[in-house]
Design a protein around this motif. Structure first.
Motif, short mmCIF file in Angstrom:
data_model
loop_
_atom_site.label_atom_id
_atom_site.label_comp_id
_atom_site.label_asym_id
_atom_site.label_seq_id
_atom_site.Cartn_x
_atom_site.Cartn_y
_atom_site.Cartn_z
N LEU A 275 -16.83 -11.05 15.38
CA LEU A 275 -17.87 -12.06 15.93
C LEU A 275 -17.88 -12.18 17.37
CD1 LEU A 275 -18.20 -14.06 12.71
CD2 LEU A 275 -20.07 -12.80 13.69
N SER A 276 -16.68 -12.29 17.83
CA SER A 276 -16.04 -12.73 19.14
C SER A 276 -16.66 -11.63 20.16
CB SER A 276 -14.62 -13.03 19.25
OG SER A 276 -14.14 -14.09 18.72
N ALA A 277 -16.62 -10.38 19.70
CA ALA A 277 -16.72 -9.24 20.49
C ALA A 277 -18.11 -9.28 20.60
CB ALA A 277 -16.38 -7.87 20.01
N ILE A 278 -18.93 -9.57 19.59
CA ILE A 278 -20.37 -9.42 19.47
C ILE A 278 -20.87 -10.53 20.54
CG2 ILE A 278 -22.61 -9.80 18.25
CD1 ILE A 278 -20.95 -8.53 15.83
N LYS A 285 -23.55 -8.22 28.25
CA LYS A 285 -24.15 -7.00 28.26
C LYS A 285 -23.45 -6.03 28.86
CE LYS A 285 -27.79 -9.40 26.83
NZ LYS A 285 -28.14 -9.38 25.29
N ASN A 286 -22.08 -6.06 28.67
CA ASN A 286 -21.11 -5.11 29.05
C ASN A 286 -21.03 -3.95 28.06
OD1 ASN A 286 -18.71 -3.47 29.58
ND2 ASN A 286 -18.24 -5.09 30.82
N SER A 287 -21.12 -2.75 28.27
CA SER A 287 -21.27 -1.84 27.17
C SER A 287 -19.91 -1.70 26.44
CB SER A 287 -21.80 -0.48 27.72
OG SER A 287 -20.79 -0.10 28.93
N PHE A 288 -18.81 -1.98 27.14
CA PHE A 288 -17.52 -2.17 26.35
C PHE A 288 -17.39 -2.86 25.22
CE2 PHE A 288 -13.33 -4.30 25.77
CZ PHE A 288 -12.47 -3.24 25.63
N TYR A 289 -17.92 -4.03 25.46
CA TYR A 289 -18.05 -5.00 24.20
C TYR A 289 -19.00 -4.52 22.98
CZ TYR A 289 -15.58 -7.99 27.38
OH TYR A 289 -14.64 -8.33 28.26
N PHE A 291 -19.45 -1.34 22.21
CA PHE A 291 -18.51 -0.22 21.51
C PHE A 291 -17.36 -0.91 20.68
CE2 PHE A 291 -20.11 2.54 24.98
CZ PHE A 291 -20.79 3.37 24.05
N LEU A 292 -16.82 -1.93 21.40
CA LEU A 292 -15.72 -2.77 20.75
C LEU A 292 -16.19 -3.18 19.32
CD1 LEU A 292 -12.92 -3.69 20.67
CD2 LEU A 292 -13.71 -5.70 21.98
N ILE A 295 -16.83 -0.64 16.75
CA ILE A 295 -15.34 -0.39 16.03
C ILE A 295 -14.72 -1.59 15.39
CG2 ILE A 295 -13.12 0.21 16.54
CD1 ILE A 295 -14.05 1.38 19.25
N LEU A 296 -14.87 -2.71 15.80
CA LEU A 296 -14.29 -3.76 14.83
C LEU A 296 -15.34 -3.76 13.54
CD1 LEU A 296 -13.52 -6.21 17.70
CD2 LEU A 296 -11.72 -5.26 16.11
N ALA A 297 -16.26 -3.82 13.74
CA ALA A 297 -17.43 -4.11 12.49
C ALA A 297 -17.05 -3.10 11.50
CB ALA A 297 -18.67 -4.15 13.03
N THR A 298 -17.02 -1.98 11.96
CA THR A 298 -16.57 -0.86 11.13
C THR A 298 -15.16 -1.02 10.21
OG1 THR A 298 -17.66 0.87 12.24
CG2 THR A 298 -16.06 1.71 10.82
#
Length: 324
Positions: A275-278, A285-289, A291-292, A295-298
């Protein structure tokens, strides 16, 4: 489950029904929040969130009703849990479950959300004071400390997340301050235990994941209160990410652990960092977050699925709700 079905549970099984069962609602509720945010930010189908909130709510009332029957029939067993230096911390999983459900229901019904919030916030602050009183009045030893101590005290950080719109910010800041202060204090105690004393018993090793939750939840809570992604907010997020990587480095410590209901301690902390990464992606709006977040949701979804399967499997084997 009605009254007749609960009475049909063998008395010894009901007698040893653990308060830690509320951790299942925390994990399922956390995953519900993840999929709610995924549907809003990344246009995921809302079906997953609605299904999960139904399951989480059903599990909450099922566990609550079952534990109430235990209180009626086995008061002495409940008193033992209330006086246990480790299990006492899991009573707050009940109030945290209410707060998580409150946050989840904001998408569907503010009235239902408010009921969960007011009951949850009131119960949680009571359990906070009750637990601190227990610590002060009892001769605890360093070996009793483990990350589960974060649950009743640091759980106050969840209140502002669910409480925006229900309580004035000054009251929510009170909860936030208590949670943040005791996170620092308790983390120092637990770090001392981990480094200088005997390792945790295998059944409590999963509680190491709880280290992730305070900074991750603190980050979300701070954003809710201030609406500002400032330097302190980024520190909290970075610490949450650090502890996530740390437990990943400790993966060998978890591979050979026999299943315990404490495995659910894996789930909510992983949901909190997801939830923090989202939220970071939503703010930057950084694309790194982005993808993170994926990954974390999966990973979080797989962990919840794995733990749920193992729970059901061991229930059929009658290896849950037994004397330890």
């Amino acid at each position: 489950m009605n009254e007749e079905e609960i009475k049909a549970i063998p008395s010894n099984r009901l007698q040893f029904f653990p308060i830690m069962m509320f951790a299942t609602v925390m994990g399922l509720g956390g995953l519900t929040l993840v999929f709610e945010r995924l549907s809003h930010i990344f246009s995921f189908p809302s079906f997953f969130a609605t299904t999960l909130i139904a399951i989480s709510t059903f599990m909450f009332f099922l566990i609550t009703l079952t534990y109430l029957f235990k209180i009626v029939k086995y008061k002495d067993e409940v008193k033992k849990e209330l006086n246990h230096p480790i299990r006492i911390n899991f009573f707050a999983a009940c109030s945290i479950s209410m707060l998580i459900l409150s946050a989840a229901f904001k998408e569907y019904s503010l009235e239902v959300s408010s009921y969960f919030f007011y009951f949850g916030a009131a119960l949680h602050i009571f359990l906070t004071f009750y637990t601190i009183r227990f610590w002060i009045n009892n001769n605890l030893e360093i070996v009793h400390s483990n990350p589960a101590w974060f649950i009743p005290i640091v759980g106050n950080l969840i209140v502002p997340i669910a409480g925006v719109g229900f309580f004035d910010n000054s009251i929510l800041t009170f909860y936030f301050a208590v949670g943040l202060f005791f996170w620092i204090i308790l983390f120092s105690i637990i770090l001392n235990r981990v480094i200088f004393h005997n390792p945790f018993a295998p059944k409590f090793m999963p509680t190491m994941f709880i280290l992730i939750a305070p900074p991750a939840i603190g980050f979300i809570s701070y954003i809710k209160l201030t609406e500002s992604l400032d330097f302190f907010a980024q520190i909290l997020f970075s610490l949450g990410l650090f502890f996530t990587i740390l437990v990943a480095f400790l993966y060998k410590n978890f591979l050979k652990i026999k299943f315990f209901i404490s495995w659910w301690a894996f789930t909510f902390p992983m949901a909190s960092i997801t939830l923090s990464a989202i939220l970071m992606f939503e703010l930057t709006k950084n694309s790194f977050y982005m993808f993170l977040s994926y990954i974390l949701a999966t990973i979080t979804s797989l962990i919840v699925l794995l733990v749920a399967i193992q729970t059901v499997k061991h229930m059929f084997k009658k290896e849950i709700c037994i004397m330890e």
